[in-house]
Motif scaffolding. Sequence first.
Motif, PDB file in Angstrom:
ATOM      1  N   LEU A   8       0.829  -1.210   0.000  1.00  0.00           N
ATOM      2  CA  LEU A   8       0.000   0.000   0.000  1.00  0.00           C
ATOM      3  C   LEU A   8       0.864   1.262   0.000  1.00  0.00           C
ATOM      4  O   LEU A   8       0.696   2.151   0.823  1.00  0.00           O
ATOM      5  CB  LEU A   8      -0.946  -0.007   1.200  1.00  0.00           C
ATOM      6  N   GLY A   9       1.780   1.334  -0.957  1.00  0.00           N
ATOM      7  CA  GLY A   9       2.573   2.542  -1.141  1.00  0.00           C
ATOM      8  C   GLY A   9       1.782   3.592  -1.891  1.00  0.00           C
ATOM      9  O   GLY A   9       0.540   3.540  -1.956  1.00  0.00           O
ATOM     10  N   VAL A  10       2.482   4.536  -2.486  1.00  0.00           N
ATOM     11  CA  VAL A  10       1.800   5.634  -3.181  1.00  0.00           C
ATOM     12  C   VAL A  10       0.996   5.132  -4.380  1.00  0.00           C
ATOM     13  O   VAL A  10       0.049   5.790  -4.813  1.00  0.00           O
ATOM     14  CB  VAL A  10       2.793   6.720  -3.629  1.00  0.00           C
ATOM     15  N   MET A  11       1.360   3.958  -4.911  1.00  0.00           N
ATOM     16  CA  MET A  11       0.607   3.383  -6.021  1.00  0.00           C
ATOM     17  C   MET A  11      -0.479   2.426  -5.516  1.00  0.00           C
ATOM     18  O   MET A  11      -1.650   2.545  -5.888  1.00  0.00           O
ATOM     19  CB  MET A  11       1.558   2.620  -6.959  1.00  0.00           C
ATOM     20  N   GLY A  12      -0.085   1.488  -4.667  1.00  0.00           N
ATOM     21  CA  GLY A  12      -1.003   0.451  -4.234  1.00  0.00           C
ATOM     22  C   GLY A  12      -2.193   0.957  -3.435  1.00  0.00           C
ATOM     23  O   GLY A  12      -3.306   0.442  -3.578  1.00  0.00           O
ATOM     24  N   VAL A  28      -6.557  -6.207   2.128  1.00  0.00           N
ATOM     25  CA  VAL A  28      -5.230  -5.647   1.862  1.00  0.00           C
ATOM     26  C   VAL A  28      -4.239  -6.068   2.933  1.00  0.00           C
ATOM     27  O   VAL A  28      -4.599  -6.355   4.072  1.00  0.00           O
ATOM     28  CB  VAL A  28      -5.282  -4.104   1.790  1.00  0.00           C
ATOM     29  N   PHE A  29      -2.965  -6.108   2.525  1.00  0.00           N
ATOM     30  CA  PHE A  29      -1.880  -6.351   3.472  1.00  0.00           C
ATOM     31  C   PHE A  29      -0.748  -5.385   3.176  1.00  0.00           C
ATOM     32  O   PHE A  29      -0.381  -5.156   2.021  1.00  0.00           O
ATOM     33  CB  PHE A  29      -1.349  -7.780   3.371  1.00  0.00           C
ATOM     34  N   ASN A  30      -0.182  -4.837   4.247  1.00  0.00           N
ATOM     35  CA  ASN A  30       1.010  -4.002   4.143  1.00  0.00           C
ATOM     36  C   ASN A  30       1.924  -4.359   5.308  1.00  0.00           C
ATOM     37  O   ASN A  30       1.453  -4.643   6.420  1.00  0.00           O
ATOM     38  CB  ASN A  30       0.635  -2.514   4.201  1.00  0.00           C
ATOM     39  N   ARG A  31       3.227  -4.375   5.054  1.00  0.00           N
ATOM     40  CA  ARG A  31       4.157  -4.778   6.118  1.00  0.00           C
ATOM     41  C   ARG A  31       4.044  -3.856   7.335  1.00  0.00           C
ATOM     42  O   ARG A  31       4.204  -4.294   8.464  1.00  0.00           O
ATOM     43  CB  ARG A  31       5.586  -4.813   5.573  1.00  0.00           C
ATOM     44  N   THR A  32       3.770  -2.571   7.104  1.00  0.00           N
ATOM     45  CA  THR A  32       3.439  -1.668   8.205  1.00  0.00           C
ATOM     46  C   THR A  32       1.925  -1.699   8.355  1.00  0.00           C
ATOM     47  O   THR A  32       1.196  -1.107   7.552  1.00  0.00           O
ATOM     48  CB  THR A  32       3.929  -0.237   7.912  1.00  0.00           C
ATOM     49  N   HIS A  33       1.446  -2.411   9.379  1.00  0.00           N
ATOM     50  CA  HIS A  33       0.009  -2.700   9.478  1.00  0.00           C
ATOM     51  C   HIS A  33      -0.823  -1.438   9.648  1.00  0.00           C
ATOM     52  O   HIS A  33      -1.981  -1.390   9.208  1.00  0.00           O
ATOM     53  CB  HIS A  33      -0.248  -3.662  10.638  1.00  0.00           C
ATOM     54  N   THR A  34      -0.267  -0.411  10.257  1.00  0.00           N
ATOM     55  CA  THR A  34      -1.035   0.825  10.435  1.00  0.00           C
ATOM     56  C   THR A  34      -1.458   1.414   9.090  1.00  0.00           C
ATOM     57  O   THR A  34      -2.513   2.042   8.994  1.00  0.00           O
ATOM     58  CB  THR A  34      -0.220   1.870  11.217  1.00  0.00           C
ATOM     59  N   LYS A  35      -0.646   1.207   8.048  1.00  0.00           N
ATOM     60  CA  LYS A  35      -1.009   1.685   6.715  1.00  0.00           C
ATOM     61  C   LYS A  35      -2.235   0.946   6.198  1.00  0.00           C
ATOM     62  O   LYS A  35      -3.125   1.542   5.571  1.00  0.00           O
ATOM     63  CB  LYS A  35       0.176   1.496   5.753  1.00  0.00           C
ATOM     64  N   ALA A  36      -2.302  -0.359   6.467  1.00  0.00           N
ATOM     65  CA  ALA A  36      -3.478  -1.135   6.077  1.00  0.00           C
ATOM     66  C   ALA A  36      -4.718  -0.674   6.840  1.00  0.00           C
ATOM     67  O   ALA A  36      -5.819  -0.602   6.282  1.00  0.00           O
ATOM     68  CB  ALA A  36      -3.226  -2.621   6.318  1.00  0.00           C
ATOM     69  N   LEU A  37      -4.537  -0.361   8.122  1.00  0.00           N
ATOM     70  CA  LEU A  37      -5.670   0.144   8.903  1.00  0.00           C
ATOM     71  C   LEU A  37      -6.139   1.501   8.388  1.00  0.00           C
ATOM     72  O   LEU A  37      -7.342   1.766   8.329  1.00  0.00           O
ATOM     73  CB  LEU A  37      -5.270   0.242  10.380  1.00  0.00           C
ATOM     74  N   ASP A  38      -5.186   2.349   8.011  1.00  0.00           N
ATOM     75  CA  ASP A  38      -5.544   3.648   7.419  1.00  0.00           C
ATOM     76  C   ASP A  38      -6.360   3.445   6.145  1.00  0.00           C
ATOM     77  O   ASP A  38      -7.344   4.147   5.907  1.00  0.00           O
ATOM     78  CB  ASP A  38      -4.287   4.461   7.100  1.00  0.00           C
ATOM     79  N   TYR A  43     -11.507   3.233   2.936  1.00  0.00           N
ATOM     80  CA  TYR A  43     -12.285   2.462   1.961  1.00  0.00           C
ATOM     81  C   TYR A  43     -12.986   1.301   2.670  1.00  0.00           C
ATOM     82  O   TYR A  43     -12.638   0.941   3.783  1.00  0.00           O
ATOM     83  CB  TYR A  43     -11.362   1.900   0.870  1.00  0.00           C
ATOM     84  N   GLN A  44     -13.931   0.705   2.003  1.00  0.00           N
ATOM     85  CA  GLN A  44     -14.636  -0.427   2.584  1.00  0.00           C
ATOM     86  C   GLN A  44     -13.909  -1.715   2.204  1.00  0.00           C
ATOM     87  O   GLN A  44     -14.029  -2.202   1.084  1.00  0.00           O
ATOM     88  CB  GLN A  44     -16.083  -0.471   2.079  1.00  0.00           C
ATOM     89  N   GLY A  45     -13.134  -2.229   3.142  1.00  0.00           N
ATOM     90  CA  GLY A  45     -12.370  -3.440   2.897  1.00  0.00           C
ATOM     91  C   GLY A  45     -11.747  -3.920   4.182  1.00  0.00           C
ATOM     92  O   GLY A  45     -11.876  -3.292   5.237  1.00  0.00           O
ATOM     93  N   GLN A  46     -11.033  -5.027   4.099  1.00  0.00           N
ATOM     94  CA  GLN A  46     -10.448  -5.659   5.280  1.00  0.00           C
ATOM     95  C   GLN A  46      -8.942  -5.428   5.309  1.00  0.00           C
ATOM     96  O   GLN A  46      -8.250  -5.619   4.306  1.00  0.00           O
ATOM     97  CB  GLN A  46     -10.732  -7.161   5.268  1.00  0.00           C
TER      98      GLN A  46
END
Length: 291
Positions: A8-12, A28-38, A43-46
């Motif tokens: 979930l970088g600037v593109m993902g 979604v998954f991101n190595r920094t989980h706070t980014k996934a929570l953001d 958006y509506q997703g997990q």
Amino acid sequence: MKVSFIGLGVMGFPMAGHLTQYGFEVSVFNRTHTKALDWANQYQGQAAESVEDCVKEADVVLLCVGNDDDVRSMTVSDTGALRFMKTGAVLVDHTTTSASLAEELAQAASKAGIEFMDAPVSGGQSGAENGVLTIMCGGSQALFDKLQPVFNAYGKSSVLMGEVGQGQRAKMVNQICIAGALRGLSEGLLLAQESGLDIENLVNCLKNGAAGSWQMENRALTMSQDKYDFGFAIDWMIKDLGFCLDEAQKHNLNLAHTQQTYDDYVALAKAGDNRMDTSVLHKAVKNIAKK
């Protein structure tokens, strides 16, 4: 269709967001989980806490991370996606990587009963945010057709370039062309500035003619003002042009202008400009021209 997005970088981040707006069920998954929570708050997703949780129910898993090693970590490692994806699912790599990695992933995916497509994108952060990316694909026609509803969520154009690896090779050509346009624009701006031309007026004159380009329309004025902090960092362009030069070497090609631009970016990065965007090439060209 259930879709997973890893990275979930600037593109993902915006690409995954567009998928939810097109009605897909997205994890979604991101190595920094706070980014996934953001992301999940916007958006509506997990927001999954592991790759396994992210991909185990997915029909399509999309990936957009940093480099070849990051892709391997997210796909073929003991905690990577291929270990947990269901048989018959699809893995799509949107990361810009080497063509050899794409071929490596295709083999690993096949052994796991997974379909694979390499699909690097062009258009930058603004293209991702506006859902107008160009997607260069390598894989089968049947899989390309199957993925069109997904690609349409964040792409303006998707083109099948050939077998696996050809998407990455098309992206290499894209990066070489960008580097060449920036080099030419940099030299043109130097002559314009030394000649006393009004740069804004010049750009308005030239942008709709044969010399026009995205770089001219979006970066010429800021380059003339020595402003270079607008997105795609040269750290990533160094990586991308490295792939280009490696591929050229396999074909016994000497890409002199690409090599010079690569060397200039490396020097700029070492001088502390590594997070500036690719238009900072203007600084290197200026230094060369005024020696």
